[in-house]
Design an enzyme around this catalytic site. Structure first.
Site, PDB file in Angstrom:
ATOM      1  N   ASN A  14     -37.457 136.852 -23.828  1.00 19.37           N
ATOM      2  CA  ASN A  14     -37.429 138.406 -23.937  1.00 19.37           C
ATOM      3  C   ASN A  14     -38.282 138.968 -23.119  1.00 19.37           C
ATOM      4  OD1 ASN A  14     -36.961 138.593 -27.508  1.00 19.37           O
ATOM      5  ND2 ASN A  14     -35.491 139.366 -26.133  1.00 19.37           N
ATOM      6  N   CYS A  76     -40.832 144.065 -33.352  1.00 15.02           N
ATOM      7  CA  CYS A  76     -40.213 142.997 -32.238  1.00 15.02           C
ATOM      8  C   CYS A  76     -41.072 141.818 -32.194  1.00 15.02           C
ATOM      9  CB  CYS A  76     -40.085 143.728 -31.084  1.00 15.02           C
ATOM     10  SG  CYS A  76     -39.441 142.458 -29.695  1.00 15.02           S
ATOM     11  N   GLY A  77     -40.793 140.679 -32.597  1.00 16.92           N
ATOM     12  CA  GLY A  77     -41.642 139.440 -32.512  1.00 16.92           C
ATOM     13  C   GLY A  77     -42.074 139.073 -31.511  1.00 16.92           C
ATOM     14  N   CYS A 209     -35.126 135.952 -29.582  1.00 23.68           N
ATOM     15  CA  CYS A 209     -35.400 137.180 -30.542  1.00 23.68           C
ATOM     16  C   CYS A 209     -36.337 136.752 -31.477  1.00 23.68           C
ATOM     17  CB  CYS A 209     -34.063 138.016 -31.332  1.00 23.68           C
ATOM     18  SG  CYS A 209     -34.564 139.041 -32.356  1.00 23.68           S
TER      19      CYS A 209
END
Length: 273
Positions: A14, A76-77, A209
Site C-alpha cells: 500500500n 487504514c492499517g 490491505c
C-alpha cells in the site's frame, strides 16, 4: 499554492503520501480536492491515499486519512503503520506512540522498518452474511476492523475475478450507503492465509490491505480454522502478521505487524494538481 513537503511511503505494497500538517500548510477545506488530484497515477505523484498529520489535544498526534478518491475514512492499517514510522523519523514522537483516528486511539511500536499497531477492537462480526454467492465462492463473512470488510473464501484465489466480484460486493445494496471493502481468501494452514483485496475508495485491487488482513484472520479464527498469530500473504507478496486475543466471540488486543519503506521525500508543485 506554495510547494508542499511530503514523503512517499509504502506499507507492504500500500503506498501513501504523508504530509506534516501540524502548521496547517493544507487548509482543511482543500484536503479532499488535493488528495483526489495528487493520487492520480502517471499524472501526479500517485498513491492509494494521503495522510495528514495534525495536532491532538489528547495524544501524540492525530491523523486525517483520505482514500485516493478524496473521501475521508476512519482507519487504514498499513497507513497507520506508515504514519507511525513517519512520526518517529521526523521526531514528532518516540518509538512508542498513540495517535488519534476517527476509529479511536491507535497505539504503535516502531522497530527499524518494522511497525506494529494496536488496532481498534473488531465489531459487527457476522458469519455467512446474507448476500447471494457468486461463482467460485465458498462463503462470505463480515467484520468491521475500523472500516467494513467482507471476507469471501474462494476455491481458486489466483484465478478469481477479484475486481469484478470486489466491485459487486463493494456496491451491494446490503452495505449501502457507505459500501464495504471486499476480500478474497484462501486458508493455507493453522497460522497462514493468502489474501487479495478490492478497496473501497481506491476502487481497485490493491497490493495489500492491513484492515483486510485483520478481517481475514478474525473471520477464519471465528470459524476455528486459524489461531494467533496469523501470517497473511498479500497480493504484493509481503507478509502481514496478525496477533490477537480471543474470549469466546470477542477478539481484542489485535496487532497488525509488518514492514514499511520510505520511498522518497520531495516537494509537491502546483503543476502536480
Amino acid at each position: 499554492m506554495n510547494t508542499i513537503e511530503f514523503w512517499k511511503m509504502s506499507g507492504s505494497g500500500n503506498d501513501f503520501i504523508l504530509i506534516d500538517n501540524r502548521e496547517g500548510v493544507v487548509a482543511e477545506a482543500e484536503m479532499g480536492r488535493l488528495v483526489e488530484r495528487v493520487c492520480r497515477r502517471r499524472e501526479s505523484v500517485g498513491a492509494d491515499g494521503v495522510i495528514f498529520v495534525v495536532p491532538s489535544n489528547r495524544y501524540d498526534f492525530a491523523w486525517r486519512f483520505f482514500n485516493a478518491d478524496g473521501g475521508e475514512v476512519e482507519m487504514c492499517g498499513n497507513g497507520g503503520r506508515c504514519v507511525s514510522r513517519f512520526a518517529h523519523l521526523k521526531g514528532i514522537t518516540g518509538p512508542r506512540m498513540t495517535f488519534e483516528t476517527l476509529a479511536g486511539p491507535v497505539s504503535a511500536e516502531v522497530s527499524g522498518r518494522t511497525v506494529k499497531v494496536l488496532m481498534p477492537r473488531p465489531k459487527g462480526l457476522t458469519l455467512d452474511v446474507a448476500i447471494d454467492r457468486l461463482p467460485g465462492w465458498e462463503r462470505a463473512d463480515f467484520v468491521n476492523t475500523g472500516v467494513p470488510h467482507v471476507v469471501v473464501r474462494v476455491e481458486d484465489l489466483e484465478r478469481h475475478p477479484v475486481v469484478e466480484h470486489g466491485r459487486a460486493v463493494r456496491y451491494h445494496a446490503h452495505f449501502a450507503p457507505a459500501g464495504t471493502n471486499a476480500n478474497f481468501m484462501q486458508v493455507l494452514g493453522r497460522h497462514s492465509v493468502r489474501l487479495r483485496t478490492y478497496e473501497r475508495g481506491v476502487e481497485d485491487e490493491t497490493l495489500a490491505c492491513g484492515t483486510g488482513a485483520i478481517a481475514s484472520a478474525i473471520t477464519a479464527a471465528a470459524r476455528g480454522e486459524v489461531a494467533s498469530p496469523v501470517e497473511v500473504t498479500t497480493r504484493g507478496g509481503e507478509i502481514l502478521t496478525i496477533h490477537f486475543e480471543r474470549q469466546g466471540d470477542v477478539f481484542e488486543r489485535v496487532w497488525l505487524e509488518g514492514n514499511t519503506a520510505v520511498i522518497y521525500r520531495a516537494t509537491l508543485d502546483a503543476e502536480a494538481l
